[in-house]
Design a protein around this motif. Structure first.
Motif, PDB file in Angstrom:
ATOM      1  N   LEU A 107     -56.639  -6.239  -6.961  1.00  0.00           N
ATOM      2  CA  LEU A 107     -55.639  -6.299  -8.022  1.00  0.00           C
ATOM      3  C   LEU A 107     -54.493  -7.233  -7.656  1.00  0.00           C
ATOM      4  O   LEU A 107     -54.057  -8.055  -8.453  1.00  0.00           O
ATOM      5  N   LEU A 111     -55.349  -4.914 -23.692  1.00  0.00           N
ATOM      6  CA  LEU A 111     -54.845  -6.218 -23.243  1.00  0.00           C
ATOM      7  C   LEU A 111     -54.117  -6.902 -24.389  1.00  0.00           C
ATOM      8  O   LEU A 111     -54.548  -6.811 -25.535  1.00  0.00           O
ATOM      9  N   ALA A 121     -51.176  -3.990 -14.568  1.00  0.00           N
ATOM     10  CA  ALA A 121     -52.575  -4.366 -14.337  1.00  0.00           C
ATOM     11  C   ALA A 121     -53.240  -3.231 -13.577  1.00  0.00           C
ATOM     12  O   ALA A 121     -52.694  -2.727 -12.608  1.00  0.00           O
ATOM     13  N   VAL A 137     -49.730 -10.451 -16.220  1.00  0.00           N
ATOM     14  CA  VAL A 137     -51.167 -10.426 -16.004  1.00  0.00           C
ATOM     15  C   VAL A 137     -51.771 -11.664 -16.654  1.00  0.00           C
ATOM     16  O   VAL A 137     -51.339 -12.065 -17.733  1.00  0.00           O
ATOM     17  N   GLU A 160     -58.335 -11.591 -17.006  1.00  0.00           N
ATOM     18  CA  GLU A 160     -58.578 -10.156 -17.040  1.00  0.00           C
ATOM     19  C   GLU A 160     -59.638  -9.818 -18.090  1.00  0.00           C
ATOM     20  O   GLU A 160     -60.527  -9.005 -17.866  1.00  0.00           O
ATOM     21  N   HIS A 184     -57.055  -1.202 -12.179  1.00  0.00           N
ATOM     22  CA  HIS A 184     -58.485  -1.204 -11.909  1.00  0.00           C
ATOM     23  C   HIS A 184     -58.995   0.221 -12.002  1.00  0.00           C
ATOM     24  O   HIS A 184     -58.249   1.170 -11.781  1.00  0.00           O
ATOM     25  N   ARG A 196     -63.013 -10.778 -16.786  1.00  0.00           N
ATOM     26  CA  ARG A 196     -63.506  -9.849 -15.781  1.00  0.00           C
ATOM     27  C   ARG A 196     -64.003  -8.562 -16.441  1.00  0.00           C
ATOM     28  O   ARG A 196     -65.089  -8.072 -16.135  1.00  0.00           O
ATOM     29  N   GLU A 233     -55.540 -10.680  -8.053  1.00  0.00           N
ATOM     30  CA  GLU A 233     -55.680 -11.092  -9.448  1.00  0.00           C
ATOM     31  C   GLU A 233     -54.347 -11.384 -10.105  1.00  0.00           C
ATOM     32  O   GLU A 233     -54.232 -12.330 -10.882  1.00  0.00           O
ATOM     33  N   ILE A 234     -53.367 -10.574  -9.821  1.00  0.00           N
ATOM     34  CA  ILE A 234     -52.088 -10.795 -10.504  1.00  0.00           C
ATOM     35  C   ILE A 234     -51.136 -11.643  -9.674  1.00  0.00           C
ATOM     36  O   ILE A 234     -49.983 -11.830 -10.038  1.00  0.00           O
TER      37      ILE A 234
END
Length: 950
Positions: free
Chosen positions: A812, A947, A865, A882, A887, A867, A890, A815-816
């Motif tokens: 995470l 989102l 964000a 984000v 996202e 998971h 993914r 990703e961010i």
RNA sequence: GGGCGGUUAGCUCAGUUGGUUAGAGCGCCUGCCUUACAAGCAGGAUGUCGGGGGUUCGAGUCCCUCACUGCCCA
């Protein structure tokens, strides 16, 4: 005493030292057990003796690595392990080598004479014969050097002689003129096995043989024969046709005039002749072709040998006498052409036999040789494998073995060489009979004449090596006093070798072992049954080592990897580990240095783990804390109140030990190596060492810093306590316990690894004991064995949950775009069980995932964000936006994956046949998995919807 | 000609009696010198399991067949 290790592991700095140490200390000697005392279970391996002229190649190294791993492993398991080394006198190879040397000095073998030449070979052997074993020493092979043998040693020569004489007494040795494979260059007969066939583009010459008419003159008709070796026509004694071949019916009973030689030869009828091949008429040369020889026997034809020892035409070849066989071929073809007797020349691809040793084209040739009537020996050898007294791994090779054994030919054991065991037979000039004897006779046993001379031939090298399993342990001189070795070590347990010598050596050992050991009674006097007469109980056949492109290594291709070179570059341990990790039974090894580089890195990893550990041991010592050495050397255990990572790493160690022991028992070197690699690197270094850093706090004695403090989330401010907080009054105790677990797990892991990487582990193991080791070498310690009770699943499952959380947080963060160094709070939504584990180990999560604060929440705050895993949702609290597009991508990918998986699972679960027939655990497992997938799918879908659009 | 193997991620290979969504190392992409280790750490991408057919509730795994490939024997 501080431990000081260089930052990077340098194998060259330590390996030579240990290799010498092991030999000097005679560490792996296995003395003869005292008679009558049961000293436990034996584990005996015989080294396939390399040629005394040999240099170590990759195949040897694979072979030796496998044997060494098993021997070290069995030794550490408490077996009476014995690995016997030695070299083979290698008749032809050695003779050729010394002969070249003599020639380069302007002399020759013949000039020196037999006695002096043989003395020269011995001299050579004394000077250079140990080279290959020296290389072996450098690789750390844990053999018993005090038992080193050479196949020409007095002791082994006695066995050779006894075996020959006994077989002779039993009527299983005969001498006679037969077609043998003759090497014109080595000037000796060679066995069928020593002939290698190569496809060769040659010609088929069609020759017209004039038919003789009733009047004894040429009738003007010709019979055309086809041959690939026209020069052998000089020795033709017939032409054969198929009796039902209608083309030639009118020739039945007629004779032919052999061209160039002008000899009358008959036309014979035999069903062996193939009507389709060539012209359907085949010339018969009994002295130069095995099939023709058989034909000759059937039809009582004379045999005319037209070739001498060097492949030149002999006096029987008339005007062609003295010509080399290929020159003669040319001239004969030319003469035939001149006489218009050549009907045609066709291109023809056929297999040509070459001498295994020197690659010269073999000349099948009639010659007087010694043979072993092999069938009775083969029958026993077949029975031994059929009844399971000998087991092959991979099993497939038993088939190959049977195939060969059931179509076996008598063994030509005589060689026209000087270097080897001279056949113990004496020819009488008076009565021309042969005397075979254990002791050199003074007179003929038949007529008493003293005019006897010893046979000049020597025995096939494989005759002596085939006897090794019995001869190295004292056969035939096994008396009450001398039988301890034989009783303790015969049969050997295992033979490890390549398939290339399956017939040459393995099969011969089985035949000779079963034949001769059967006569030796058991220690208690009972007669020896076949199951105890076998030379070994198991055979492990390993693959070929090829280059990285799967090409066979060969000098001509220039792709040979010299093990010693590669060892110098990467270290013996790394090369050994490469071979072990790729040694999956039945598959050739494509040796790739990229793998070796990887395992050098592995060695370095362990080295550095040791540096870390020693650094902490030293730090602890300064704080007055020392490791309790009494717990070392056994399998580590931990109490139930120990921290999770300690209980986990100990459980992992036990599980790994179980797997390694099981894998080695099944010759799965690859599995065993991978399990250790995974444990050391994946579990011990990547997780345990990182976590244990939290506990190794020796300097500061303050309380409550790392333990007991937990920030709760929006859970009404409930204070949660770590189980360790009760120990907070004395921080030394947990630190000391952690250090002890750390060191003891490491020490046990070194023992686990040591058969694979003996050098590195020896060095580090001694450092662990800081100059006071409980044994001279790690090789003399006990191999880690799993304890069922310690192999519990709970810590492994708990740890897995924790690892999942940490990995999700790391992903995470990535990703961010959280900076590597930044610590961030996280929010975790989870159920009670997982929550308990997370909270109890929050410090681990914080350290490994760079979390500043773990908040347990009922719901993840909007906009974060997150998971999902089946057991939890997690979000990183971080202000950066984000990347919605990434996202979305993914999540879409995840959703597709889950949907596919769920669909597959539901399809099966909807299938009545599956529900009715599949075993319950499988159905339950699938249901559970489908449920988990559904959860993940729902979470992912919700996340996708939440989102921000666009 | 007879016999025995092999074909799984870019490469080298695991995948043991059929059973959950096929794994490892190397290589590749991204970010980090987080003081045991840059020979390192963290994250990531990657497969119609050679083709076709069959058996089975279920096949990388068993059977047949074809293709390619390697080895042994004659």
């Amino acid at each position: 005493m501080p431990h000081e290790l260089p930052k990077a592991y340098d194998p060259t700095a330590i390996e030579d030292h240990w290799a010498e140490f092991w030999v000097r200390e005679n560490l792996f000697a296995q003395p003869t057990p005292e008679p009558g005392r049961d000293a436990g279970q034996s584990f005996v391996i015989l080294l396939p003796p390399p040629n005394v002229t040999g240099r170590l190649h990759m195949g040897h190294m694979l072979n030796q690595t496998e044997m060494d791993i098993l021997t070290r492993w069995r030794r550490m398991c408490g077996d009476r392990a014995l690995w016997v080394p030695g070299t083979d006198h290698a008749g032809i190879a050695t003779q050729m080598m010394v002969e070249r040397q003599v020639v380069s000095e302007g002399s020759s073998r013949q000039k020196l004479g037999r006695e002096k030449f043989v003395e020269r070979v011995w001299e050579w052997k004394r000077h250079y014969g140990g080279a290959i074993l020296d290389q072996m020493k450098r690789l750390g092979a844990s053999v018993d050097w005090s038992r080193e043998y050479f196949t020409m040693d007095e002791r082994l020569s006695v066995a050779v002689r006894e075996a020959f004489v006994k077989l002779h007494e039993q009527g299983l040795i005969y001498r006679g003129a037969y077609i043998v494979n003759w090497c014109p260059r080595c000037q000796t007969a060679i066995s069928d096995l020593e002939v290698v066939y190569d496809e060769h583009k040659g010609h088929l010459w069609e020759i017209r043989y004039p038919v003789i008419g009733e009047d004894g003159k040429d009738s003007g008709e010709f019979l055309t024969v086809a041959t690939t070796r026209p020069e052998t026509m000089l020795g033709d004694t017939a032409v054969a046709i198929h009796p039902e071949d209608e083309r030639y019916t009118h020739l039945h009973g007629k004779k032919l005039r052999l061209p160039l030689v002008d000899r009358e030869i008959p036309i014979i009828l035999d069903e062996w002749v193939s009507r389709e091949f060539g012209t359907g008429a085949v010339k018969v040369t009994p002295a130069h072709d095995p099939n023709d020889f058989a034909l000759g026997e059937r039809h009582h034809l004379p045999s005319i040998n037209v070739m001498d020892d060097t492949g030149h035409v002999n006096e029987n070849g008339g005007k062609y006498a003295g010509l080399d066989r290929y020159v003669a071929r040319k001239e004969i073809v030319q003469s035939l052409e001149e006489r218009q007797l050549l009907a045609g020349i066709k291109d023809h691809v056929h297999n040509v036999g070459h001498c295994d040793r020197c690659k010269t084209v073999v000349e099948p040739r009639l010659s007087t040789q010694w043979f072993v009537k092999i069938q009775p020996l083969a029958d026993k050898a077949i029975e031994a494998v059929e009844k399971g007294h000998i087991k092959f791994t991979p099993e497939m090779y038993a088939k190959t073995y049977f195939e060969w054994m059931r179509n076996i030919h008598d063994w030509c054991i005589s060689r026209q060489l000087w270097w080897g065991h001279r056949i113990p037979a004496w020819h009488c000039a008076n009565c021309h009979k042969v005397t075979v004897a254990r002791e050199d006779p003074a007179a003929c046993a038949h007529c008493g004449s003293e005019k006897i001379t010893q046979e000049t031939d020597v025995l096939d090298t494989w005759f002596s090596s085939g006897l090794l399993p019995v001869s190295v342990f004292g056969w035939p001189k096994i008396s009450q006093e001398t039988r301890a070795d034989f009783d303790a070590f015969y049969p050997t347990n295992l033979l490890v070798t390549g398939f290339d010598i399956l017939f040459f050596w393995v099969a011969r050992m089985i035949m000779l072992g079963c034949w001769f050991a059967g006569d030796v009674p058991m220690a208690d006097g009972r007669p020896r049954e076949l199951k105890d007469a076998v030379p070994f109980r198991e055979v492990y056949i390993h693959a070929l080592v090829r280059d990285a492109n799967r090409e066979k290594m060969s000098k001509t291709k220039g792709n040979v990897i010299d093990p010693i070179e590669i060892v110098k570059q990467y270290g013996t341990d790394a090369v050994r580990f490469t071979l072990a990790s790729m040694a999956s039974p039945g598959t050739d090894i494509a040796f790739n240095v990229a793998r070796t580089e990887g395992y050098r890195a592995f060695a370095n990893k362990i080295w550095n783990a040791a540096r870390f550990i020693f650094m902490n041991v030293d730090k602890a010592a300064e704080a007055g804390i020392s490791v309790d050495r009494s717990v070392l050397g056994a399998m580590p255990t931990v109490g139930e109140d120990a921290p999770l990572e300690a209980r986990w790493i100990v459980a992992e160690l036990h599980a790994t030990a179980a797997r390694v022991n099981e894998s080695l028992a099944n010759y799965r070197y690859d599995d065993a190596a991978n399990a250790i690699y995974q444990f050391f690197w994946g579990s011990f270094c990547d997780w345990y060492l990182e976590i244990v850093k939290l506990r190794l706090n020796f300097e500061k004695q303050q309380v409550g810093e790392s333990a007991g403090q937990l920030v709760s989330g929006n859970e009404a401010g409930e204070e949660l306590r770590s189980p360790r907080s009760s120990n907070a009054r004395d921080l030394r105790r947990p630190a000391e316990a952690a250090l002890t677990t750390l060191v003891s797990v490491f020490e046990a892991a070194l023992r686990l690894l040591s058969p694979f990487m003996p050098f590195l582990t020896e060095e580090l193991w001694l450092a662990v004991y800081d100059g006071q080791p409980p044994a001279k070498s790690i090789a003399l310690t006990r191999y880690p064995q799993a304890d069922g009770a310690a192999k519990e699943q709970a810590p492994i499952e708990e740890m897995e949950l924790l690892q999942n959380l940490i990995v999700e947080v790391r992903a995470l963060r990535k990703e961010i775009g959280v900076e590597e160094k930044a610590s961030t709070p996280i929010e975790v939504r989870t159920h009670a069980t997982a929550r308990r584990i997370f909270e109890a180990n929050h410090d681990i999560v914080e350290r490994l995932a760079r979390v500043s604060e773990m908040r347990i929440a009922h719901e993840i705050s909007a906009g974060l964000a997150k998971h999902h895993a089946t057991a939890f949702d997690v979000a990183v609290v971080y202000e950066r936006k984000v990347d919605a597009a990434a996202e979305r991508e993914r999540l879409t990918r995840d959703i597709a994956k889950y949907e596919k998986g769920l669909a597959a699972a539901e399809r099966q679960l909807g299938n009545e046949g599956f529900l009715a027939k599949a075993p319950a655990p499988v159905v339950e497992g699938l249901k559970k998995q489908a449920g988990e997938t559904r959860t993940l799918l729902e979470k992912a879908r919700a996340a996708l919807e939440s989102l921000p659009k666009g």
